[in-house]
Enzyme design. Structure first.
Site, PDB file in Angstrom:
ATOM      1  N   LYS A 267       0.855  -1.189   0.000  1.00 38.36           N
ATOM      2  CA  LYS A 267       0.000   0.000   0.000  1.00 38.36           C
ATOM      3  C   LYS A 267       0.893   1.242   0.000  1.00 38.36           C
ATOM      4  CE  LYS A 267      -3.401   2.588   2.760  1.00 38.36           C
ATOM      5  NZ  LYS A 267      -4.383   2.576   3.865  1.00 38.36           N
ATOM      6  N   ASP A 272      -2.391  10.046   4.018  1.00 41.74           N
ATOM      7  CA  ASP A 272      -3.817   9.734   4.092  1.00 41.74           C
ATOM      8  C   ASP A 272      -4.525  10.754   4.985  1.00 41.74           C
ATOM      9  OD1 ASP A 272      -6.320   8.660   4.106  1.00 41.74           O
ATOM     10  OD2 ASP A 272      -5.801   6.853   5.251  1.00 41.74           O
ATOM     11  N   LYS A 279     -10.014  12.911   8.188  1.00 40.87           N
ATOM     12  CA  LYS A 279      -9.656  12.386   9.499  1.00 40.87           C
ATOM     13  C   LYS A 279      -9.616  13.522  10.522  1.00 40.87           C
ATOM     14  CE  LYS A 279      -6.694   8.522   8.026  1.00 40.87           C
ATOM     15  NZ  LYS A 279      -7.506   7.430   8.585  1.00 40.87           N
ATOM     16  N   ASP A 290       1.439   5.861   5.861  1.00 38.76           N
ATOM     17  CA  ASP A 290       0.474   5.016   5.162  1.00 38.76           C
ATOM     18  C   ASP A 290       1.057   4.423   3.867  1.00 38.76           C
ATOM     19  OD1 ASP A 290      -1.979   3.821   5.410  1.00 38.76           O
ATOM     20  OD2 ASP A 290      -3.103   5.436   4.422  1.00 38.76           O
ATOM     21  N   ASP A 349     -12.236   7.492   3.229  1.00 37.87           N
ATOM     22  CA  ASP A 349     -11.074   7.145   4.060  1.00 37.87           C
ATOM     23  C   ASP A 349     -10.739   5.650   3.980  1.00 37.87           C
ATOM     24  OD1 ASP A 349      -8.973   7.566   5.741  1.00 37.87           O
ATOM     25  OD2 ASP A 349     -10.181   7.794   7.564  1.00 37.87           O
ATOM     26  N   GLU A 351      -9.555   4.122   1.555  1.00 33.40           N
ATOM     27  CA  GLU A 351      -8.952   4.282   0.231  1.00 33.40           C
ATOM     28  C   GLU A 351      -7.938   3.194  -0.104  1.00 33.40           C
ATOM     29  OE1 GLU A 351      -7.760   5.627   2.896  1.00 33.40           O
ATOM     30  OE2 GLU A 351      -5.651   5.099   2.667  1.00 33.40           O
ATOM     31  N   ARG A 353      -7.863  -0.061   0.302  1.00 33.78           N
ATOM     32  CA  ARG A 353      -8.416  -1.241  -0.359  1.00 33.78           C
ATOM     33  C   ARG A 353      -8.774  -0.955  -1.819  1.00 33.78           C
ATOM     34  NH1 ARG A 353     -13.165  -1.560   4.010  1.00 33.78           N
ATOM     35  NH2 ARG A 353     -11.427  -0.738   5.240  1.00 33.78           N
TER      36      ARG A 353
HETATM   37  N1  BES Z   1      -4.581   4.261   6.675  1.00 34.28           N
HETATM   38  C1  BES Z   1      -5.790   4.015   7.387  1.00 34.28           C
HETATM   39  C2  BES Z   1      -5.638   2.906   8.423  1.00 34.28           C
HETATM   40  C3  BES Z   1      -4.751   3.194   9.599  1.00 34.28           C
HETATM   41  C4  BES Z   1      -5.289   3.658  10.785  1.00 34.28           C
HETATM   42  C5  BES Z   1      -3.400   2.925   9.547  1.00 34.28           C
HETATM   43  C6  BES Z   1      -4.481   3.884  11.868  1.00 34.28           C
HETATM   44  C7  BES Z   1      -2.594   3.156  10.645  1.00 34.28           C
HETATM   45  C8  BES Z   1      -3.135   3.626  11.811  1.00 34.28           C
HETATM   46  C9  BES Z   1      -6.885   3.613   6.418  1.00 34.28           C
HETATM   47  O1  BES Z   1      -6.824   4.148   5.153  1.00 34.28           O
HETATM   48  C10 BES Z   1      -8.172   4.050   7.025  1.00 34.28           C
HETATM   49  O2  BES Z   1      -8.361   5.226   7.131  1.00 34.28           O
HETATM   50  N2  BES Z   1      -9.028   3.103   7.402  1.00 34.28           N
HETATM   51  C11 BES Z   1     -10.261   3.389   7.999  1.00 34.28           C
HETATM   52  C12 BES Z   1     -11.312   2.521   7.345  1.00 34.28           C
HETATM   53  C13 BES Z   1     -12.721   2.877   7.703  1.00 34.28           C
HETATM   54  C14 BES Z   1     -13.091   4.198   7.083  1.00 34.28           C
HETATM   55  C15 BES Z   1     -13.619   1.781   7.220  1.00 34.28           C
HETATM   56  C16 BES Z   1     -10.148   3.102   9.480  1.00 34.28           C
HETATM   57  O3  BES Z   1      -9.485   2.131   9.851  1.00 34.28           O
HETATM   58  O4  BES Z   1     -10.676   3.871  10.273  1.00 34.28           O
HETATM   59 ZN    ZN Z   2      -4.967   4.720   4.517  1.00 34.60          ZN
HETATM   60 MN    MN Z   3      -7.794   6.036   5.065  1.00 33.73          MN
END
Ligand code: BES
Ligand code: ZN
Ligand code: MN
Length: 501
Positions: A267, A272, A279, A290, A349, A351, A353
């Site tokens: 990834k 992000d 966020k 990220d 967010d 993104e 996947r």
């Molecule tokens: N990059 C984040 C995941 C992440 C969170 C990595 C904390 C490291 C530390 C990812 O893109 C994300 O934002 N995921 C969301 C998904 C949700 C919107 C379904 C999440 O985990 O909150």
């Molecule tokens: Zn992310």
């Molecule tokens: Mn994200």
């Protein structure tokens, strides 16, 4: 750090600090250590006795030798209890003890260090490799932006292998350990660099340097080409950013016949922000990391031409920022991935996947691999499930999962498998598209993300490492300082080289 292996006994080693590993629970000292104690007139055993040294993992005692041997100081470090049974060949205690000992010796001002670890259960190659990995990873620093740098550095490290029969294997271990640690440091550096430096363009340039050095093939696809190829999910994430996306495809081809063809995907969200589903300040603060999966891929590809495994390996990074702007993807948008599946954007967010989905389809269509492994800081949910000490492993194939977990074990990177529970797929249903990128159901966010991605693997055996909790650390760890860990590099290298890195 200069690295060497010498077939000397500890009592004959010349160094500022001589490091000795000692197992605990009254494990008998190695014969070489008993000989050293005699050369020191019993000083070693007396110091250990008065210091109540028990060989607990990480415990350290040291003293001056006052000229009794060639080394100026002796530093004894505990390895913990001798392991028995299945985990008897665990290299991690040696990595961690060496890291702690070398850090302490460095802080004492040592520029040259010799390390002796008892043969006990670990063969010469693995032992030397663990020593070198521990020394290099344990002394890693990211200080390029600091005016005041810590001036204490270890200039040279010697691995002692008194048994001549272990010399060749030990030298191989030193070499492999150096390659693995340097690949990990490369990944750490990329992650520690801020997002105003590490853009998708920067990643592509770094990939070009690595390709040139190692004689690898590199293909970089620009936004228009990705769109033309049908990567609507990836391009949709990229549309909000001023930074142009770069789809990076590295190929390592072995000299002889390749035994199998592998794809490793990372990834590569260089920042992000969450996109329009922005966020919080706290949630965004560390989001330069990220792209830790992408950094791991680049580290792995620096190592592959040096390790030369008989496997064809493709590395893919769909690099982009995830930014909010007037051109950004909106919640509710519908995009079409390269395999034709339409995706409703339930949350901008989620993104990672989306970018990985198109990378997986690209792999299936254009590379036709035997297996695929991806590494991704994919979900906050995996941090809730497993914390910061374990990466989540999800896999469509039990054999692949078991082999990846075994490789992680060998590398000392802790991982735990999570089930791709089919029933949770229902949550990803959309009324207007084939899939939603988030689930309508509560919980199991890491698994849901895995299930989403599995839709793009077309039945090719695939393993997914969710490294959201393990890629970046807020506290010092046994094998490195705060910041990027480089997780995934050594596990995947171990996997690709069958443990014979
Ligand atoms: N990059 C984040 C995941 C992440 C969170 C990595 C904390 C490291 C530390 C990812 O893109 C994300 O934002 N995921 C969301 C998904 C949700 C919107 C379904 C999440 O985990 O909150
Ligand atoms: Zn992310
Ligand atoms: Mn994200």
């Amino acid at each position: 750090m200069e690295l060497a292996l010498e077939t000397r006994s500890p009592s004959e080693a010349r160094a500022d600090v001589l490091v000795l590993g000692q197992y605990g629970e009254r494990a008998r000292p190695a014969p070489e250590v008993a000989a050293l104690d005699r050369a020191l007139g019993g000083l070693l055993s007396r110091v250990l006795k008065t210091e109540k040294f028990e060989g607990k993992a990480g415990q350290i005692s040291y003293f001056h030798t006052a000229g009794a041997i060639l080394a100026e100081r002796v530093l004894v470090v505990g390895l913990g209890p001798v392991k028995r049974g299945a985990r008897s060949r665990d290299a991690e205690p040696i990595r961690r003890a060496t890291a702690a000992a070398v850090r302490r010796a460095r802080d004492l001002g040592a520029a040259t260090i010799a390390v002796f670890m008892p043969a006990a259960a670990l063969p010469a190659r693995e032992r030397a490799q663990a020593v070198v990995e521990g020394a290099l990873l344990g002394t890693y620093r990211f200080d390029k932006y600091l005016k005041e740098k810590n001036g204490k550095v270890v200039r040279a490290l010697t691995v002692l292998e008194p048994d001549r029969r272990g010399a060749a294997a030990g030298r191989a271990g030193v070499r492999i350990g150096r390659i693995a640690a340097e690949a990990t440091a490369l990944a750490r550096d990329l992650v520690n660099e801020p997002a105003n430096v590490v853009t998708p363009t920067f990643l592509a340039r770094r990939a070009a340097e690595i390709a040139k050095e190692g004689g690898l093939t590199l293909r970089v696809l620009e936004r228009a080409e990705c769109a033309k190829m049908g990567m609507g999910a990836y391009v949709g994430v990229a549309q909000g950013s001023e930074e142009p996306p770069k789809f990076i495809h590295l190929t390592y081809t072995p000299r002889g016949r390749a035994r199998r063809r592998m794809v490793v995907i990372g990834k590569g969200i260089t920042f992000d922000s969450g996109g329009l589903d922005l966020k919080t300040a706290d949630g965004m603060l560390r989001m330069k990391h990220d792209m830790s999966g992408a950094a791991a891929v680049l580290g792995i590809f620096q190592a592959l031409p040096r390790l030369k495994p008989p496997v064809e390996v493709h590395g893919l990074i769909a690099a982009t920022e995830n930014m909010p702007s007037g051109t950004a993807q909106r919640p509710g948008d519908i995009v079409r991935a390269m395999n034709g599946l339409t995706i409703e954007i339930g949350n901008t967010d989620a993104e990672g996947r989306l970018t990985l989905a198109d990378a997986l389809v690209y792999a299936v269509k254009h590379i036709k691999p035997d297996e695929m492994i991806d590494m991704a800081t994919l979900t906050g949910a995996v941090v809730i499930a497993l914390g910061q000490g374990l990466s989540g492993v999800m896999a469509s194939d039990d054999g692949l999962a078991a082999r990846v977990l075994a490789a992680a074990d060998g590398a000392g990177e802790r991982m735990w498998r999570l089930p791709l529970h089919d029933e949770y797929k229902d949550g990803l249903k959309s009324d207007v598209a084939d899939l939603n990128n988030i689930s309508s159901q509560r919980g199991a966010g890491a698994i849901v993300a895995g299930l989403f991605m599995r839709e793009f693997t077309a039945g090719v055996p695939w393993a997914h490492l969710d490294i959201a909790g393990t890629a970046y650390t807020e506290r010092e760890l046994p094998l490195g300082p705060k910041g990027a860990t480089g997780v995934g590099v050594r596990t995947v290298l171990t996997y690709l080289t069958n443990g014979r890195r």
